[in-house]
Motif scaffolding. Structure first.
Motif, mmCIF file in Angstrom:
data_model
loop_
_atom_site.group_PDB
_atom_site.id
_atom_site.type_symbol
_atom_site.label_atom_id
_atom_site.label_comp_id
_atom_site.label_asym_id
_atom_site.label_seq_id
_atom_site.Cartn_x
_atom_site.Cartn_y
_atom_site.Cartn_z
ATOM 1 N N GLY A 1 -61.675 52.786 -69.271
ATOM 2 C CA GLY A 1 -61.331 52.691 -70.688
ATOM 3 C C GLY A 1 -61.939 51.453 -71.335
ATOM 4 O O GLY A 1 -61.677 51.165 -72.502
ATOM 5 N N ILE A 2 -62.806 50.744 -70.595
ATOM 6 C CA ILE A 2 -63.341 49.479 -71.126
ATOM 7 C C ILE A 2 -64.039 49.664 -72.463
ATOM 8 O O ILE A 2 -63.868 48.876 -73.391
ATOM 9 N N ASN A 3 -64.826 50.735 -72.580
ATOM 10 C CA ASN A 3 -65.585 50.866 -73.824
ATOM 11 C C ASN A 3 -64.770 51.416 -74.976
ATOM 12 O O ASN A 3 -65.158 51.270 -76.130
ATOM 13 N N ALA A 4 -63.630 52.010 -74.656
ATOM 14 C CA ALA A 4 -62.722 52.347 -75.743
ATOM 15 C C ALA A 4 -62.357 51.027 -76.435
ATOM 16 O O ALA A 4 -62.205 50.968 -77.659
ATOM 17 N N ILE A 5 -62.251 49.975 -75.635
ATOM 18 C CA ILE A 5 -61.914 48.673 -76.204
ATOM 19 C C ILE A 5 -63.146 47.993 -76.796
ATOM 20 O O ILE A 5 -63.123 47.485 -77.914
ATOM 21 N N MET A 6 -64.274 48.013 -76.054
ATOM 22 C CA MET A 6 -65.464 47.315 -76.538
ATOM 23 C C MET A 6 -65.994 47.925 -77.850
ATOM 24 O O MET A 6 -66.381 47.219 -78.754
ATOM 25 N N PHE A 7 -66.024 49.248 -77.928
ATOM 26 C CA PHE A 7 -66.556 49.861 -79.146
ATOM 27 C C PHE A 7 -65.553 49.822 -80.286
ATOM 28 O O PHE A 7 -65.895 49.623 -81.433
ATOM 29 N N SER B 1 -76.252 57.906 -65.329
ATOM 30 C CA SER B 1 -74.829 58.286 -65.275
ATOM 31 C C SER B 1 -73.998 57.335 -66.124
ATOM 32 O O SER B 1 -73.062 57.747 -66.807
ATOM 33 N N ASN B 2 -74.342 56.059 -66.049
ATOM 34 C CA ASN B 2 -73.606 55.096 -66.864
ATOM 35 C C ASN B 2 -73.694 55.488 -68.336
ATOM 36 O O ASN B 2 -72.686 55.521 -69.053
ATOM 37 N N MET B 3 -74.918 55.821 -68.774
ATOM 38 C CA MET B 3 -75.112 56.155 -70.187
ATOM 39 C C MET B 3 -74.361 57.443 -70.546
ATOM 40 O O MET B 3 -73.788 57.556 -71.621
ATOM 41 N N PHE C 1 -66.325 55.886 -62.864
ATOM 42 C CA PHE C 1 -65.105 55.087 -62.794
ATOM 43 C C PHE C 1 -65.161 53.902 -63.763
ATOM 44 O O PHE C 1 -64.196 53.593 -64.452
ATOM 45 N N GLN C 2 -66.346 53.247 -63.802
ATOM 46 C CA GLN C 2 -66.462 52.079 -64.678
ATOM 47 C C GLN C 2 -66.103 52.468 -66.111
ATOM 48 O O GLN C 2 -65.362 51.780 -66.802
ATOM 49 N N GLN C 3 -66.616 53.619 -66.528
ATOM 50 C CA GLN C 3 -66.363 54.026 -67.906
ATOM 51 C C GLN C 3 -64.946 54.559 -68.109
ATOM 52 O O GLN C 3 -64.354 54.353 -69.158
ATOM 53 N N PHE C 4 -64.389 55.218 -67.075
ATOM 54 C CA PHE C 4 -63.034 55.755 -67.245
ATOM 55 C C PHE C 4 -61.926 54.727 -66.998
ATOM 56 O O PHE C 4 -60.748 55.071 -66.995
ATOM 57 N N PHE D 1 -75.204 38.312 -69.620
ATOM 58 C CA PHE D 1 -75.847 38.391 -70.928
ATOM 59 C C PHE D 1 -75.328 39.590 -71.734
ATOM 60 O O PHE D 1 -75.298 39.537 -72.961
ATOM 61 N N ILE D 2 -74.915 40.651 -71.037
ATOM 62 C CA ILE D 2 -74.300 41.772 -71.768
ATOM 63 C C ILE D 2 -73.042 41.254 -72.471
ATOM 64 O O ILE D 2 -72.825 41.483 -73.660
ATOM 65 N N THR D 3 -72.229 40.511 -71.718
ATOM 66 C CA THR D 3 -70.960 40.045 -72.305
ATOM 67 C C THR D 3 -71.209 39.034 -73.427
ATOM 68 O O THR D 3 -70.494 39.020 -74.424
ATOM 69 N N ILE D 4 -72.266 38.209 -73.266
ATOM 70 C CA ILE D 4 -72.584 37.254 -74.341
ATOM 71 C C ILE D 4 -73.005 38.025 -75.599
ATOM 72 O O ILE D 4 -72.610 37.693 -76.721
ATOM 73 N N GLY D 5 -73.781 39.094 -75.397
ATOM 74 C CA GLY D 5 -74.199 39.934 -76.532
ATOM 75 C C GLY D 5 -72.997 40.531 -77.250
ATOM 76 O O GLY D 5 -72.925 40.546 -78.481
ATOM 77 N N ILE D 6 -72.031 41.021 -76.457
ATOM 78 C CA ILE D 6 -70.827 41.618 -77.056
ATOM 79 C C ILE D 6 -70.074 40.553 -77.862
ATOM 80 O O ILE D 6 -69.635 40.793 -78.994
ATOM 81 N N LEU D 7 -69.972 39.357 -77.290
ATOM 82 C CA LEU D 7 -69.241 38.274 -77.963
ATOM 83 C C LEU D 7 -69.935 37.876 -79.273
ATOM 84 O O LEU D 7 -69.291 37.759 -80.318
ATOM 85 N N ASP E 1 -75.469 45.744 -79.002
ATOM 86 C CA ASP E 1 -75.299 47.108 -79.528
ATOM 87 C C ASP E 1 -73.918 47.665 -79.221
ATOM 88 O O ASP E 1 -73.342 48.390 -80.019
ATOM 89 N N ILE E 2 -73.408 47.333 -78.014
ATOM 90 C CA ILE E 2 -72.063 47.794 -77.661
ATOM 91 C C ILE E 2 -71.040 47.173 -78.621
ATOM 92 O O ILE E 2 -70.169 47.845 -79.155
ATOM 93 N N GLY E 3 -71.206 45.861 -78.848
ATOM 94 C CA GLY E 3 -70.183 45.117 -79.598
ATOM 95 C C GLY E 3 -70.242 45.293 -81.096
ATOM 96 O O GLY E 3 -69.237 45.144 -81.785
HETATM 97 C C1 BGC Z 1 -70.693 48.260 -68.901
HETATM 98 C C2 BGC Z 1 -70.577 48.471 -70.367
HETATM 99 C C3 BGC Z 1 -69.435 47.629 -70.902
HETATM 100 C C4 BGC Z 1 -69.629 46.187 -70.530
HETATM 101 C C5 BGC Z 1 -68.458 45.343 -70.957
HETATM 102 C C6 BGC Z 1 -70.895 46.808 -68.616
HETATM 103 O O1 BGC Z 1 -70.978 46.617 -67.242
HETATM 104 O O2 BGC Z 1 -71.764 49.023 -68.369
HETATM 105 O O3 BGC Z 1 -70.388 49.826 -70.636
HETATM 106 O O4 BGC Z 1 -69.345 47.726 -72.282
HETATM 107 O O5 BGC Z 1 -69.810 46.053 -69.145
HETATM 108 O O6 BGC Z 1 -68.656 43.991 -70.685
#
Ligand code: BGC
Length: 509
Positions: free
Chosen positions: A296-302, A427-429, A291-294, A176-182, A40-42
């Motif tokens: 900027g990772i999801n600016a890139i992922m989305f 908080s993550n969401m 911090f994880q979200q700031f 598995f999150i990263t595999i889903g994004i890929l 869903d992220i990817g």
């Molecule tokens: C984060 C997600 C992010 C993903 C990127 C996860 O840990 O919670 O927001 O998109 O990592 O691989």
């Protein structure tokens, strides 16, 4: 009654037990929950860059995009387009609180099954979407799936895993999150050339892992901890024997029973969470998500395809670059699985801060100097941006990505572990939502400055890690209070015994 994760670190007595084939099957099936989150992220970035999708639901964005003289930084700035991406996370935020109750009352497996059901319905609504309301509604239902999945999968993995490989199994969720994004990136790459319904295929293919998760969830067991906690003691013991592949489970069984009894003495886990003694893990768990979200990772992922188009790549080249960053993401997560229990958490987090700070700053400088509102970067400059993005993703993937989930799961004392974890998930969401909703507008208003904004946050989180984040490598989870919090120069001031101050939260045992 709070749910329980019984955890033992390196110093605790190791319970015997093999890594059975059945456990591996259960882990893989459950991790499909992570894959759906990643998918869903990817998927949304690629879909929102597809002309067919824009023409159907966002005609004004499409027209803006086609106007050659349009401002580079602003051509995708549309609040409805962002709403499409971000609605999922606000739904997930709310759903995670409901999920934490279902998780305690009905178990991890049921929570996962409800999650996969939401996923299937959400996918069907999205792929068959005839108007914007229907696709956004589908995304909200998917968000409920994410809320239920992200609350139950990490707990399920932690409770099922033999103690000695708990850390590595926990990071399987992130893997598995990263595999889903890929996978999402690869699918978008091909479907962007299928007209006019490629976007439907992209959104609809999430149905495959969703069905695997639903069907597979009938093959997996409930965790022994959850069964015992819900007073199904005999079944809990039988399950423990099955997953450990031995009849000799008395020691582990007794420790689960003891942990459940201790946890049962706390009547109101959420109220307990507000006490001073819960502050260190709670503040850290929630700040890690901010911090994880700031970073900027999801600016890139989305928005990677959109971002790469902004710097001058064509549609296909932009999607291909997304696949490359996706691959970097997966392989760098493997590095984390290998190093996290050797080098420790702090080293990974601090090293990554340096790496991410440099890359965000250099991207900002490059765009500031070379990307005018109209026109694009030259080929070499655009390639340099892709390389910098890869180095940034690499740093995130072996640090703040997996550790954002791991640290909250290992630092709460037993009685507040699931309620505390629910706060971390929500908080993550919330901050994922904020980035998803705001990034394109921020890009339009702040232009290259947005990368300096992220760099400033990275500096801040580096300082926070340096001074306030204790090392938890190798510390038994149930010794955190004594060995970590009570020893820490700052957090030790919160380590007063609140139980004596407030009888209401604790049923005296
Ligand atoms: C984060 C997600 C992010 C993903 C990127 C996860 O840990 O919670 O927001 O998109 O990592 O691989």
């Amino acid at each position: 009654m709070p749910a329980v994760v019984v955890s033992h670190g390196g110093q605790m007595p190791e319970h015997d037990g093999k890594i059975t084939f059945y456990v591996i099957v259960c882990v893989i099936i459950a991790a499909f929950g992570g894959m759906l989150f990643g998918y869903d992220i990817g998927i949304s970035g690629g879909v929102t860059a597809m002309d067919d999708f824009l023409m159907k639901f966002f005609m004004n964005v499409y027209e803006k995009k086609k106007r050659a003289h349009e401002d580079n930084y602003c051509k995708y700035d549309n609040e409805y387009l962002q709403l499409f991406t971000s609605s999922l996370y606000i739904a997930a935020l709310l759903a995670s609180f409901a999920a934490s109750r279902v998780c305690s009352k009905f178990g991890r497996r049921t929570t996962l099954q409800i999650g996969s059901f939401f996923f299937i319905v959400g996918v069907a609504l999205q792929a068959g979407g005839v108007n914007l309301v229907m696709v956004v509604f589908g995304r909200i239902i998917l968000g409920c799936g994410v809320g239920f999945g992200n609350q139950s999968v990490p707990l399920f993995l932690s409770e099922l895993a033999p103690a000695r490989i708990r850390g590595a199994l926990n990071i399987c969720f992130q893997l598995f999150i990263t595999i889903g994004i890929l996978i999402a990136g690869i699918i978008n790459y091909f479907t962007s050339n299928i007209h006019p319904h490629g976007w439907r295929i992209s959104l609809g293919l999430a149905g495959v892992p969703a069905v695997i998760l639903l069907v597979g969830s009938f093959a997996i067991c409930e965790t022994p901890t959850s069964l015992i906690e819900r007073k199904q003691v005999d079944q809990g013991k039988a399950t423990l024997k099955r997953i450990r592949g031995t009849d000799d489970v008395t020691a582990e069984f007794n420790s689960i029973v003891a942990a459940c009894e201790a946890a049962r003495r706390v009547k109101h886990p959420f109220r307990k969470l507000m006490k001073p003694s819960s502050r260190p893990p709670l503040v850290i768990a929630m700040l890690l998500q901010v911090f994880q979200q700031f970073t900027g990772i999801n600016a890139i992922m989305f928005y990677a395809p959109v971002l790469f188009q902004t710097v001058g790549f064509g549609n296909n080249a932009a999607l291909l670059s997304t696949v490359i960053t996706g691959l970097v993401n997966v392989f760098s997560t493997l590095v984390s699985i290998y190093t996290v229990d050797r080098a420790g958490r702090r080293v990974l987090l601090l090293e990554a801060c340096v790496q991410m700070f440099i890359t965000q700053t250099v991207i900002g400088v490059l765009l500031l100097l070379h990307l005018q509102p109209t026109g694009s970067l030259n080929h070499a400059e655009a390639i340099i941006v892709v390389v910098l993005v890869c180095v940034f993703v690499m740093g995130f993937a072996w640090s703040w990505g997996p550790l954002g989930w791991l640290i909250p799961s290992e630092t709460f004392p037993l009685e507040t572990r699931t309620s505390g974890f629910a706060c971390a998930v929500s908080s993550n969401m919330l901050f994922t939502f904020i980035i998803a909703q705001a990034f394109l507008s921020m890009l339009c208003h702040m232009r290259a400055g947005i990368f300096f904004f992220f760099a400033a946050w990275i500096l801040l989180m580096g300082l926070f890690t340096l001074f306030f984040l204790p090392e938890t490598k190798g510390v038994p989870v149930d010794s955190m209070v004594e060995r970590v919090w009570k020893q820490h120069w700052f957090w030790k001031r919160y380590m007063i015994d609140d139980d004596e101050n407030d009888d209401d939260d604790v049923v005296k045992g």
